[in-house]
Write a protein that holds these residues in place. Sequence first.
Motif, PDB file in Angstrom:
ATOM      1  N   THR A  56      16.960  -0.914   6.509  1.00 29.27           N
ATOM      2  CA  THR A  56      17.920   0.153   6.227  1.00 29.27           C
ATOM      3  C   THR A  56      19.207  -0.043   7.028  1.00 29.27           C
ATOM      4  O   THR A  56      19.215  -0.764   8.030  1.00 29.27           O
ATOM      5  N   PRO A  57      20.290   0.616   6.615  1.00 31.38           N
ATOM      6  CA  PRO A  57      21.551   0.529   7.363  1.00 31.38           C
ATOM      7  C   PRO A  57      21.446   1.097   8.787  1.00 31.38           C
ATOM      8  O   PRO A  57      22.289   0.788   9.626  1.00 31.38           O
ATOM      9  N   THR A  58      20.414   1.900   9.056  1.00 33.99           N
ATOM     10  CA  THR A  58      20.235   2.484  10.393  1.00 33.99           C
ATOM     11  C   THR A  58      19.297   1.629  11.250  1.00 33.99           C
ATOM     12  O   THR A  58      18.781   2.101  12.267  1.00 33.99           O
ATOM     13  N   PHE A  59      19.087   0.375  10.832  1.00 40.64           N
ATOM     14  CA  PHE A  59      18.257  -0.595  11.559  1.00 40.64           C
ATOM     15  C   PHE A  59      16.799  -0.165  11.672  1.00 40.64           C
ATOM     16  O   PHE A  59      16.137  -0.438  12.668  1.00 40.64           O
ATOM     17  N   ASN A  60      16.318   0.511  10.639  1.00 40.55           N
ATOM     18  CA  ASN A  60      14.899   0.794  10.521  1.00 40.55           C
ATOM     19  C   ASN A  60      14.296  -0.200   9.543  1.00 40.55           C
ATOM     20  O   ASN A  60      14.991  -0.720   8.659  1.00 40.55           O
ATOM     21  N   THR A  61      13.019  -0.449   9.698  1.00 40.06           N
ATOM     22  CA  THR A  61      12.292  -1.252   8.727  1.00 40.06           C
ATOM     23  C   THR A  61      11.143  -0.413   8.193  1.00 40.06           C
ATOM     24  O   THR A  61      10.442   0.253   8.950  1.00 40.06           O
ATOM     25  N   LEU A  62      11.001  -0.440   6.900  1.00 38.78           N
ATOM     26  CA  LEU A  62       9.883   0.220   6.244  1.00 38.78           C
ATOM     27  C   LEU A  62       9.023  -0.887   5.649  1.00 38.78           C
ATOM     28  O   LEU A  62       9.465  -1.600   4.753  1.00 38.78           O
ATOM     29  N   ASN A  63       7.827  -1.076   6.207  1.00 37.83           N
ATOM     30  CA  ASN A  63       6.922  -2.100   5.717  1.00 37.83           C
ATOM     31  C   ASN A  63       5.845  -1.437   4.870  1.00 37.83           C
ATOM     32  O   ASN A  63       5.199  -0.489   5.321  1.00 37.83           O
ATOM     33  N   ILE A  64       5.701  -1.942   3.646  1.00 34.97           N
ATOM     34  CA  ILE A  64       4.718  -1.405   2.707  1.00 34.97           C
ATOM     35  C   ILE A  64       3.870  -2.560   2.204  1.00 34.97           C
ATOM     36  O   ILE A  64       4.396  -3.581   1.757  1.00 34.97           O
ATOM     37  N   LYS A  65       2.559  -2.377   2.277  1.00 29.96           N
ATOM     38  CA  LYS A  65       1.633  -3.378   1.760  1.00 29.96           C
ATOM     39  C   LYS A  65       0.872  -2.769   0.591  1.00 29.96           C
ATOM     40  O   LYS A  65       0.306  -1.684   0.710  1.00 29.96           O
ATOM     41  N   LEU A  66       0.899  -3.490  -0.537  1.00 28.39           N
ATOM     42  CA  LEU A  66       0.188  -3.065  -1.742  1.00 28.39           C
ATOM     43  C   LEU A  66      -0.808  -4.139  -2.146  1.00 28.39           C
ATOM     44  O   LEU A  66      -0.526  -5.335  -2.028  1.00 28.39           O
ATOM     45  N   VAL A 120      -1.924   1.341  -2.480  1.00 28.22           N
ATOM     46  CA  VAL A 120      -1.187   1.253  -1.220  1.00 28.22           C
ATOM     47  C   VAL A 120      -2.192   0.970  -0.108  1.00 28.22           C
ATOM     48  O   VAL A 120      -3.157   1.704   0.078  1.00 28.22           O
ATOM     49  N   ILE A 121      -1.966  -0.095   0.625  1.00 28.97           N
ATOM     50  CA  ILE A 121      -2.824  -0.460   1.748  1.00 28.97           C
ATOM     51  C   ILE A 121      -2.301   0.214   3.019  1.00 28.97           C
ATOM     52  O   ILE A 121      -3.057   0.797   3.784  1.00 28.97           O
ATOM     53  N   SER A 122      -0.967   0.110   3.219  1.00 33.35           N
ATOM     54  CA  SER A 122      -0.355   0.735   4.394  1.00 33.35           C
ATOM     55  C   SER A 122       1.143   0.873   4.181  1.00 33.35           C
ATOM     56  O   SER A 122       1.728   0.206   3.322  1.00 33.35           O
ATOM     57  N   HIS A 123       1.741   1.763   4.977  1.00 39.18           N
ATOM     58  CA  HIS A 123       3.201   1.886   5.019  1.00 39.18           C
ATOM     59  C   HIS A 123       3.572   2.410   6.397  1.00 39.18           C
ATOM     60  O   HIS A 123       2.866   3.257   6.961  1.00 39.18           O
TER      61      HIS A 123
END
Length: 161
Positions: A131-141, A148-151
Motif C-alpha cells: 500500500t502507499p502507506t507502506f503496509n503489506t497485506l499478505n493473503i494466501k488462498l 482463504v488460508i490466511s491474511h
Amino acid sequence: MSNALKEIYTKITRHPDFKEDGYLAHFFANLRDDFKLEGGWQVGFYSLDEDLVVTCQINGKDLVVDKGRPFRKEYKQIEKLDLDLVTFTFDEMIKKIKDLQREKYPGQEPMKVIVLLQTIGRVIWNVTLITPTFNTLNIKLDATTGDVISHELSSLLHWEK
C-alpha cells in the motif's frame, strides 16, 4: 488459469535455449494497482543438486534465465508445483483478493501486487499487496479450492532483519 499457466510452462520448456535443470517450483508475477499483469510471468525451477532456483521468462523470442539461492528463513527443500492441482483460476483469485481486501482491510488499496503460485504443503496463491502507506497485506488462498488460508496486514516500517 491452469491452461494458461501450462501454455507458459510449455512455451518455456520447449524454447531452444531452455536447459532442463530441476523441477517446476513456482510462477511469479508483478501486478499494477489495478491488478493487471505488469510484464510477464516468471517461471521458477528448483535444482535440488545445486540448491538453486532457476527463473525463466519469455521476452519476445528470447528466453531470459536467472539463477539464485531460494529465499527462505531456514533450509527446507522447495516443493514441486503440480499445475494439474491449480483449479482456482487467476481471475477467480483476483476477485477473491479484491473482495477480501475491501471487506476486511478498507483503505488499504494496493499500489503494487506480488503474486506467487507455489506449493507449501498444498498449492497456494501467495499474494502480497503493498500500500502507499507502506503496509503489506499478505493473503494466501488454496489454489485448488479457493479457500482463504490466511491474511495478515503488517507494516514495512516495522520489519526487522
